[in-house]
Design an enzyme around this catalytic site. Structure first.
Site, PDB file in Angstrom:
ATOM      1  N   LYS A 276       0.841  -1.205   0.000  1.00  0.00           N
ATOM      2  CA  LYS A 276       0.000   0.000   0.000  1.00  0.00           C
ATOM      3  C   LYS A 276       0.880   1.261   0.000  1.00  0.00           C
ATOM      4  O   LYS A 276       2.093   1.168   0.072  1.00  0.00           O
ATOM      5  CB  LYS A 276      -0.959  -0.032   1.200  1.00  0.00           C
TER       6      LYS A 276
HETATM    7  C1  LIG Z   1      -5.118  -4.550   1.552  1.00  0.00           C
HETATM    8  C2  LIG Z   1      -6.603  -4.502   1.538  1.00  0.00           C
HETATM    9  C3  LIG Z   1      -7.378  -4.914   2.627  1.00  0.00           C
HETATM   10  C4  LIG Z   1      -6.808  -5.632   3.813  1.00  0.00           C
HETATM   11  O1  LIG Z   1      -5.810  -4.987   4.455  1.00  0.00           O
HETATM   12  P1  LIG Z   1      -4.758  -5.822   5.372  1.00  0.00           P
HETATM   13  O2  LIG Z   1      -3.973  -4.730   6.009  1.00  0.00           O
HETATM   14  O3  LIG Z   1      -3.955  -6.671   4.444  1.00  0.00           O
HETATM   15  O4  LIG Z   1      -5.554  -6.605   6.338  1.00  0.00           O
HETATM   16  C5  LIG Z   1      -8.747  -4.718   2.571  1.00  0.00           C
HETATM   17  N1  LIG Z   1      -9.337  -4.177   1.495  1.00  0.00           N
HETATM   18  C6  LIG Z   1      -8.615  -3.801   0.419  1.00  0.00           C
HETATM   19  C7  LIG Z   1      -9.334  -3.191  -0.742  1.00  0.00           C
HETATM   20  C8  LIG Z   1      -7.237  -3.958   0.404  1.00  0.00           C
HETATM   21  O5  LIG Z   1      -6.543  -3.612  -0.684  1.00  0.00           O
END
Ligand SMILES: *Cc1c(COP(=O)(O)O)cnc(C)c1O
Length: 394
Positions: free
Chosen positions: A196
């Site tokens: 991210k």
């Molecule tokens: C990455 C992601 C999540 C989950 O996040 P984590 O930190 O990996 O638990 C949920 N929704 C979307 C759209 C994501 O890209």
């Protein structure tokens, strides 16, 4: 004579695999983490507070509540929204499983509303069509880093009495009609997974302007207990709700705070890469570039192209394999959630539940995009995509 793809015996465009996403941790990040490791507080200390305050200020929200992952953030938001067993929650099929799973964690039923064919964002008309007297909330995902149609979704949520949760795991720093994502929905959810925009290794955040939602979120992430040890003068504390240990540590928060300082630079670099792809792929046969709707400041977590399959003599699986053979780490975001065995078996879903998302799923390919990519990496992606698509062009 077209260049022979590596899949068919030619030389690959590059010698080593380029991933689709990757973190960028620097010396300042390491120093920030080391500083906290040598301090008195490894968790529930001042670094968590500092990260929350900086994040809230950045996205223009009154409250930011740090949690241990984006998934924990979704779970906490669904709980704070007051979803009860038997209630329904509407979400998109074209996302990671965590959105629908969060509704299941609280005993609700996920209902999938189909996406728009161009932006692949949840379609407001489909949301409206799926609302029933049991619907409690909506989780809309800022897919690829583009904000959803917030004004329309907010209007539907207000009129039908739904809590509007925006999953902005792809969209920290994005804007909708000039206003920052994080300040617009009832609650907005973020993830700090390494792919991210900003990472804490694992981590997440929920932002809200609502004092009582913020209180529920804080209690939920701490076992349902209303105070933290640092706030107590005696042994007494009260557990008032069934919560979890979803806390984010000070070590993770220190990394997040250091990373947040570079968010603008990270976004700028992602935009440059997206613009380079846009320019280079404009005239490439056999693909459609991502569509950005008016009024959205896209932050390019993902650059997703849609293959124009009738113009190519291969399906997505073969194009994907050909690009991987060139050492371009393409990916697919996402397998529609209703296609997963768990959702098929438990809810009788599968292909057919959301026909627009099902059709898009056959065509989508995610190209690598992350701030640390070098100009040569960007050129390699462009060269490989052009090489492969020219080869398969009908
Ligand atoms: C990455 C992601 C999540 C989950 O996040 P984590 O930190 O990996 O638990 C949920 N929704 C979307 C759209 C994501 O890209």
């Amino acid at each position: 004579m077209a260049d022979v793809p590596a899949l068919h015996g030619g030389a690959p465009v590059r010698p080593r695999m380029l991933p689709y996403g990757h973190q960028w941790v620097d010396e300042e990040d390491v120093a920030a983490v080391a500083g906290v490791l040598m301090s008195d507080y490894l968790t529930t200390g001042p670094a968590v507070r500092a990260f929350e305050e900086a994040f809230a200020a950045r996205v223009g929200a009154r409250h930011a509540v740090a949690v241990s992952s984006g998934t924990a953030a979704l779970h906490a938001a669904v709980h704070a929204a007051g979803l009860q067993p038997g209630d329904e929650g509407i979400t998109t099929p074209l996302t990671f499983a965590a959105d629908a799973n969060a509704i299941l964690y609280e005993g609700g039923s996920p209902v999938f509303a189909d996406v728009e064919p161009d932006t692949l964002l949840i379609a407001p008309a489909e949301v409206e069509r799926r609302v029933t007297p049991q619907t409690k909330l909506l989780i809309a995902v800022d897919y690829a880093g583009q904000p959803v149609e917030i004004a329309l979704l907010k209007e539907i949520a207000a009129r039908r009495g739904l809590v509007f949760i925006e999953d902005a795991c792809h969209a920290v720093g994005a804007r909708y009609e000039g206003r920052p994502v994080g300040s617009l929905a009832d609650m907005t959810v973020f993830s700090f997974h390494p792919v991210k925009h900003v990472t804490t290794a694992e981590g997440g955040m929920v932002t809200t302007d609502d004092d009582s939602l913020a209180r529920r979120l804080r209690v939920f992430r701490n076992h349902g207990i209303t105070s933290t040890p640092g706030e107590r003068t005696t042994w007494e504390y009260e557990m008032v709700d069934l919560g979890y240990n979803y806390r984010l540590s000070d070590v993770h928060s220190a990394l997040g705070l250091a990373q947040l300082r570079r968010l603008d630079a990270f976004i700028e670099r992602r935009r440059e890469i997206a613009a380079a792809y846009d320019r280079a792929l404009e005239k490439t046969p056999g693909l459609r570039r991502p569509v950005v709707a008016p009024g959205r400041d896209h932050v390019w977590h993902l650059y997703v192209v849609q293959l124009d399959l009738p113009r190519l003599g291969a399906d997505r699986a073969e194009i994907f394999a050909a690009l991987r053979a060139e050492n371009i780490g393409v990916n697919v975001h996402y397998i529609p959630v209703p296609h997963h065995p768990y959702y098929r078996e438990r809810f009788g879903l599968g292909p057919g539940a959301c026909p627009v998302a099902d059709a898009a799923y056959e065509r989508i390919v995610t190209l690598p995009i992350f701030p640390k990519m070098s100009p040569a990496d960007v050129e390699d992606v462009i060269t490989a995509v052009q090489k492969v698509l020219v080869w398969y062009r009908r």
